[in-house]
Design an enzyme around this catalytic site. Structure first.
Site, PDB file in Angstrom:
ATOM      1  N   LYS A  69      -7.056  -4.791  -3.105  1.00 55.27           N
ATOM      2  CA  LYS A  69      -7.827  -5.246  -1.951  1.00 55.27           C
ATOM      3  C   LYS A  69      -8.773  -4.146  -1.490  1.00 55.27           C
ATOM      4  CE  LYS A  69      -4.115  -3.979   1.307  1.00 55.27           C
ATOM      5  NZ  LYS A  69      -4.831  -3.110   2.245  1.00 55.27           N
ATOM      6  N   ASP A 118      -4.593  -0.705  -1.901  1.00 57.84           N
ATOM      7  CA  ASP A 118      -5.909  -0.451  -1.328  1.00 57.84           C
ATOM      8  C   ASP A 118      -6.767   0.126  -2.449  1.00 57.84           C
ATOM      9  OD1 ASP A 118      -6.749  -1.092   1.230  1.00 57.84           O
ATOM     10  OD2 ASP A 118      -6.717   0.980   1.951  1.00 57.84           O
ATOM     11  N   ASP A 123       0.795  -1.239   0.000  1.00 57.72           N
ATOM     12  CA  ASP A 123       0.000   0.000   0.000  1.00 57.72           C
ATOM     13  C   ASP A 123       0.828   1.289   0.000  1.00 57.72           C
ATOM     14  OD1 ASP A 123      -1.882  -1.966   0.286  1.00 57.72           O
ATOM     15  OD2 ASP A 123      -2.781  -1.175   2.106  1.00 57.72           O
ATOM     16  N   CYS A 152      -1.925  -2.443   7.816  1.00 61.25           N
ATOM     17  CA  CYS A 152      -1.865  -3.318   6.639  1.00 61.25           C
ATOM     18  C   CYS A 152      -0.587  -4.148   6.575  1.00 61.25           C
ATOM     19  CB  CYS A 152      -2.069  -2.504   5.370  1.00 61.25           C
ATOM     20  SG  CYS A 152      -3.725  -1.762   5.303  1.00 61.25           S
ATOM     21  N   HIS A 187     -10.610   1.005  -2.857  1.00 61.91           N
ATOM     22  CA  HIS A 187     -11.966   1.079  -2.323  1.00 61.91           C
ATOM     23  C   HIS A 187     -12.953   1.724  -3.299  1.00 61.91           C
ATOM     24  CE1 HIS A 187     -10.552  -0.240   1.497  1.00 61.91           C
ATOM     25  NE2 HIS A 187      -9.865   0.860   1.770  1.00 61.91           N
ATOM     26  N   HIS A 232     -10.312   7.219   1.606  1.00 62.47           N
ATOM     27  CA  HIS A 232      -8.945   7.068   1.105  1.00 62.47           C
ATOM     28  C   HIS A 232      -8.897   5.983   0.034  1.00 62.47           C
ATOM     29  CE1 HIS A 232      -9.388   3.974   4.221  1.00 62.47           C
ATOM     30  NE2 HIS A 232      -8.466   3.282   3.551  1.00 62.47           N
TER      31      HIS A 232
END
Length: 220
Positions: A122, A53, A13, A167, A55, A95
């Site tokens: 992810k 990451d 990340d 993480c 989202h 984020h």
């Protein structure tokens, strides 16, 4: 004669939203890891993997989804369970939203990642958070990472990235659970809570993870 174990470098990340000064969820001193990460990338690894990451808008972990302050702890429905089965959820500033600058890898890192790097995304499920690069937080679904490592014959995983206490921690724990020799490069990680760093390292040692220096890694 036993051949050396195949080794993967796993970058966790290293994205704009986790980097000061402008990241929406910036890890203090997060940019200090970058020279060490660049140096690690110069090594001849058997595999390089970068987790991202990733989202969607309206993610379960976002403050905007619940109209509550950042870093509030709430309870949310556990996916794939009967109604009323709840799990804790920390709320974060929005984020790493798909399609935004904050979701992208740090610019220089992006240039240095070779064409053979494997990107593991992810956190794409609206209803469950995902700290580990291997799995969501409830182990209801897994990323392709474990399959990718096994298919490449990897036995040893070296981890760097952000953040040590979230993480990186959960990725390292899962790496140990899956039976990989797991090392974290001390200089190439930073914690959201700097004061917790050594406690987190001690906990990770309890899982079987080794905390090493970059010179130890690159002189093997």
């Amino acid at each position: 004669m036993h051949s050396p174990a195949k080794t993967a470098l796993l970058l966790v990340d290293i994205q704009n939203d986790f980097l000061p000064p402008d990241g929406s969820l910036a890890v203090p001193e997060g940019r200090d890891i970058l020279p060490h990460v660049y140096r690690l990338l110069e090594w001849n690894w058997d595999l390089v993997v970068a987790s991202q990451d990733y989202h969607p808008h309206g993610h379960i972990s976002f403050t905007s989804t619940h109209d509550l302050p950042p870093f509030t702890n709430i309870s949310v429905q556990k996916p794939h369970c009967p109604p009323g089965v709840m799990v804790p959820q920390m709320l974060w500033p929005d984020h790493c939203v798909q399609g935004t600058h904050g979701c992208e890898f740090e610019a220089e890192l992006k240039k240095k990642l070779g064409k053979d790097v494997v990107i593991i995304q992810k956190g794409g499920d609206l209803a469950v958070d995902s700290y580990s690069a291997f799995s969501d937080n409830q182990y209801t679904s897994f990323t392709p990472l474990i399959k990718t490592l096994h298919q490449a014959g990897i036995e040893h995983v070296v981890i760097c990235g952000l953040a040590t206490d979230y993480c990186v921690y959960f990725t390292a724990v899962d790496s140990c659970k899956f039976g990989f020799k797991t090392e974290i490069v001390r200089e190439a990680v930073r914690a959201a809570d700097k004061a917790a760093t050594e406690r987190v390292f001690d906990d990770l040692r309890g899982w079987g993870c080794d905390i090493v220096s970059i010179d130890d890694v690159l002189t093997v």
